[in-house]
Design a protein around this motif. Structure first.
Motif, short mmCIF file in Angstrom:
data_model
loop_
_atom_site.label_atom_id
_atom_site.label_comp_id
_atom_site.label_asym_id
_atom_site.label_seq_id
_atom_site.Cartn_x
_atom_site.Cartn_y
_atom_site.Cartn_z
N THR A 1 0.95 -1.25 0.09
CA THR A 1 0.21 -0.09 -0.12
C THR A 1 0.93 1.19 0.08
O THR A 1 2.03 1.18 0.06
CB THR A 1 -0.82 -0.09 1.25
N GLU A 2 0.36 2.47 -0.32
CA GLU A 2 1.30 3.45 -0.09
C GLU A 2 1.72 3.83 1.37
O GLU A 2 2.98 4.10 1.41
CB GLU A 2 0.50 4.84 -0.50
N GLY A 3 1.12 3.35 2.24
CA GLY A 3 1.48 3.52 3.63
C GLY A 3 2.49 2.44 4.05
O GLY A 3 3.66 2.78 4.62
N ARG A 4 2.41 1.24 3.40
CA ARG A 4 3.59 0.30 3.56
C ARG A 4 5.16 0.90 2.87
O ARG A 4 6.09 0.52 3.36
CB ARG A 4 3.33 -0.96 3.00
N LYS A 5 4.64 1.31 1.46
CA LYS A 5 5.91 1.88 0.79
C LYS A 5 6.60 2.97 1.69
O LYS A 5 7.99 2.86 1.83
CB LYS A 5 5.29 2.33 -0.70
N ALA A 6 5.79 3.90 2.23
CA ALA A 6 6.40 5.08 2.99
C ALA A 6 7.18 4.34 4.22
O ALA A 6 8.15 4.94 4.45
CB ALA A 6 5.26 5.78 3.41
N ARG A 7 6.65 3.25 4.85
CA ARG A 7 7.57 2.63 5.83
C ARG A 7 8.55 1.62 5.32
O ARG A 7 9.59 1.77 6.13
CB ARG A 7 6.43 1.57 6.73
N ILE A 8 8.49 1.30 4.39
CA ILE A 8 9.57 0.48 3.75
C ILE A 8 10.94 1.67 3.66
O ILE A 8 11.98 1.41 3.82
CB ILE A 8 9.41 -0.14 2.36
N VAL A 9 10.49 2.74 2.96
CA VAL A 9 11.59 3.65 2.73
C VAL A 9 12.21 4.32 4.11
O VAL A 9 13.27 4.17 4.65
CB VAL A 9 11.18 4.69 1.96
N ALA A 10 11.17 4.54 5.09
CA ALA A 10 11.71 5.54 6.23
C ALA A 10 12.35 4.45 7.10
O ALA A 10 13.53 4.86 7.85
CB ALA A 10 10.36 5.78 7.10
N SER A 11 12.00 3.09 7.23
CA SER A 11 12.40 2.13 8.29
C SER A 11 14.06 1.80 7.71
O SER A 11 14.76 1.77 8.59
CB SER A 11 11.58 0.86 8.16
N ARG A 12 14.33 2.00 6.43
CA ARG A 12 15.68 1.92 6.14
C ARG A 12 16.48 3.09 6.10
O ARG A 12 17.36 3.21 6.68
CB ARG A 12 15.49 1.47 4.52
N VAL A 13 16.07 4.14 5.66
CA VAL A 13 16.76 5.56 5.51
C VAL A 13 16.84 6.12 6.93
O VAL A 13 18.03 6.76 7.29
CB VAL A 13 16.05 6.46 4.63
N LYS A 14 15.78 6.13 7.86
CA LYS A 14 15.98 6.88 8.91
C LYS A 14 17.09 6.21 10.11
O LYS A 14 17.77 6.87 10.57
CB LYS A 14 14.66 6.92 9.81
N GLY A 15 16.86 4.83 9.99
CA GLY A 15 17.68 4.15 10.94
C GLY A 15 19.28 4.19 10.28
O GLY A 15 20.25 4.31 11.17
N THR A 16 19.51 4.11 8.99
CA THR A 16 20.86 4.29 8.42
C THR A 16 21.42 5.44 8.91
O THR A 16 22.48 5.63 9.20
CB THR A 16 20.58 4.09 7.03
N ARG A 17 20.72 6.72 8.69
CA ARG A 17 21.19 8.00 8.80
C ARG A 17 21.44 8.03 10.41
O ARG A 17 22.36 8.90 10.69
CB ARG A 17 20.24 9.07 8.55
N LEU A 18 20.58 7.72 11.16
CA LEU A 18 20.87 7.86 12.49
C LEU A 18 22.20 7.06 13.27
O LEU A 18 22.94 7.75 13.99
CB LEU A 18 19.64 7.17 13.42
N LEU A 19 22.28 5.93 12.71
CA LEU A 19 23.37 5.22 12.89
C LEU A 19 24.93 5.92 12.26
O LEU A 19 25.77 6.27 13.01
CB LEU A 19 23.40 3.70 12.63
N SER A 20 24.74 6.46 11.32
CA SER A 20 25.55 6.98 10.37
C SER A 20 26.03 8.12 11.10
O SER A 20 27.30 8.80 11.36
CB SER A 20 25.37 7.32 9.19
N GLU A 21 25.03 9.25 11.52
CA GLU A 21 25.35 10.57 12.26
C GLU A 21 25.77 10.26 13.48
O GLU A 21 26.60 10.83 14.02
CB GLU A 21 23.91 11.22 12.24
N THR A 22 25.29 9.15 14.32
CA THR A 22 25.84 9.11 15.75
C THR A 22 27.17 8.71 15.62
O THR A 22 27.89 9.10 16.55
CB THR A 22 25.01 8.18 16.56
N ALA A 23 27.67 7.83 15.00
CA ALA A 23 28.72 7.21 14.84
C ALA A 23 29.92 8.19 14.45
O ALA A 23 31.12 8.26 14.94
CB ALA A 23 29.04 5.75 13.77
#
Length: 306
Positions: A79-101
């Motif tokens: 669904t459009e909602g699931r697609k948004a979650r697919i992107v956000a779950s990957r990008v947000k976590g990666t950015r957060l780990l990258s920025e923190t490290a």
């Protein structure tokens, strides 16, 4: 393992298909594993919340390696909602780990940040290596993959060695695509998907875990690395081989229109797409595959995880 060579490894997605097998192997090899969890952390765990952008750099102190596997499952109707979650779950976590490290005085040596072969798009019979151009700008999984990998740019710029394992179809009876295929095939209801001519780039769960540890400990590994078997197969060969391994017929094809009716856009993006990927970088680095060929890999996976 020599205690001096043991690493402290932070793992996101530690409860997932790949993560659970990886954590078990890391511990068996003497490494200290720190799972990243969204709930209240217990002994040895690290709390984080990618949605809220919460991860304290002090909790990563002493971490030698980050292996980031977390992300929303793509294997259901989008669904459009699931697609948004697919992107956000990957990008947000990666950015957060990258920025923190990147902000730490003593940074992790390496960040292994997951990606997938969907980043190449639907390419027919073209043989795809890490040097191949990525897929088109209108393909959802291509766009997602680009953003996913770009999320680690801050860590890269900070001098952390970043590796993007681009996973193919992971063979495990405990879940994923193979796990979902086992019941219909065992009932004699299996068969090729659509035309059956589409290429499938696969890898056994054992080789995935070995590759991740190899990439973590090999300083020459950097950037995108295809984590697939050196022997991709067409879908009709995959389904025929699975039927043979299970001693069941695999003669009931699922037409493309039926897949689209059930799965919508996801059918064309995953089940019917043709991605003929070879692990050029792993081979150059002399990684030894335990299961390079499909039939022995399926037999080993189904036997080992019984």
């Amino acid at each position: 393992m020599d205690h001096s060579s043991a690493l402290r490894v932070a793992v996101s997605g530690a409860g997932g298909l790949i993560g659970s097998a990886l954590v078990q192997r890391l511990a068996a090899e003497g490494h200290r594993v720190a799972p990243l969890v969204r709930r209240t952390p217990q002994g040895g765990e690290i709390g984080w919340d990618p949605e809220a952008g919460r991860l304290h750099s002090r909790d990563l102190q002493g971490v030698d390696a980050i292996i980031h596997l977390a992300g929303e499952n793509i294997g259901t109707r989008w669904t459009e909602g699931r697609k948004a979650r697919i992107v956000a779950s990957r990008v947000k976590g990666t950015r957060l780990l990258s920025e923190t490290a990147s902000q730490m005085a003593h940074r992790p040596r390496v960040m292994i940040s997951a990606s997938a072969v969907g980043i190449y798009g639907n390419r027919g019979d073209e043989i795809l290596t890490e040097q191949s151009p990525l897929g088109g700008a209108h393909d959802f999984l291509v766009v997602t993959g680009r953003q996913w990998e770009a999320g680690a740019d801050i860590a890269r710029a900070a001098g952390i060695r970043v590796v993007h394992p681009r996973f193919g179809l992971v063979l495990s009876r405990r879940g994923g695509a193979l796990g979902r295929m086992l019941l219909p095939f065992r009932l004699g209801l299996g068969g090729r998907l659509g035309p059956g001519s589409q290429w499938m780039s696969w890898i056994s769960i054992d080789d995935v875990v070995s590759a991740l540890i190899f990439l973590m400990t090999n300083a020459a590994a950097v950037g995108p690395v295809n984590v697939t078997s050196p022997e991709p197969v067409r879908n009709r060969e995959f389904t025929r081989t699975l039927g043979r391994v299970l001693s069941r017929p695999a003669v009931l094809p699922v037409p493309s229109h039926g897949l689209r009716l059930i799965f919508g856009e996801m059918a064309d993006a995953t089940l019917l797409t043709s991605t003929r990927v070879v692990p050029q970088r792993l081979l150059q680095l002399r990684f030894q595959f335990q299961h390079p060929a499909l039939e022995p890999a399926l037999r080993a996976v189904l036997r080992a995880e019984a």
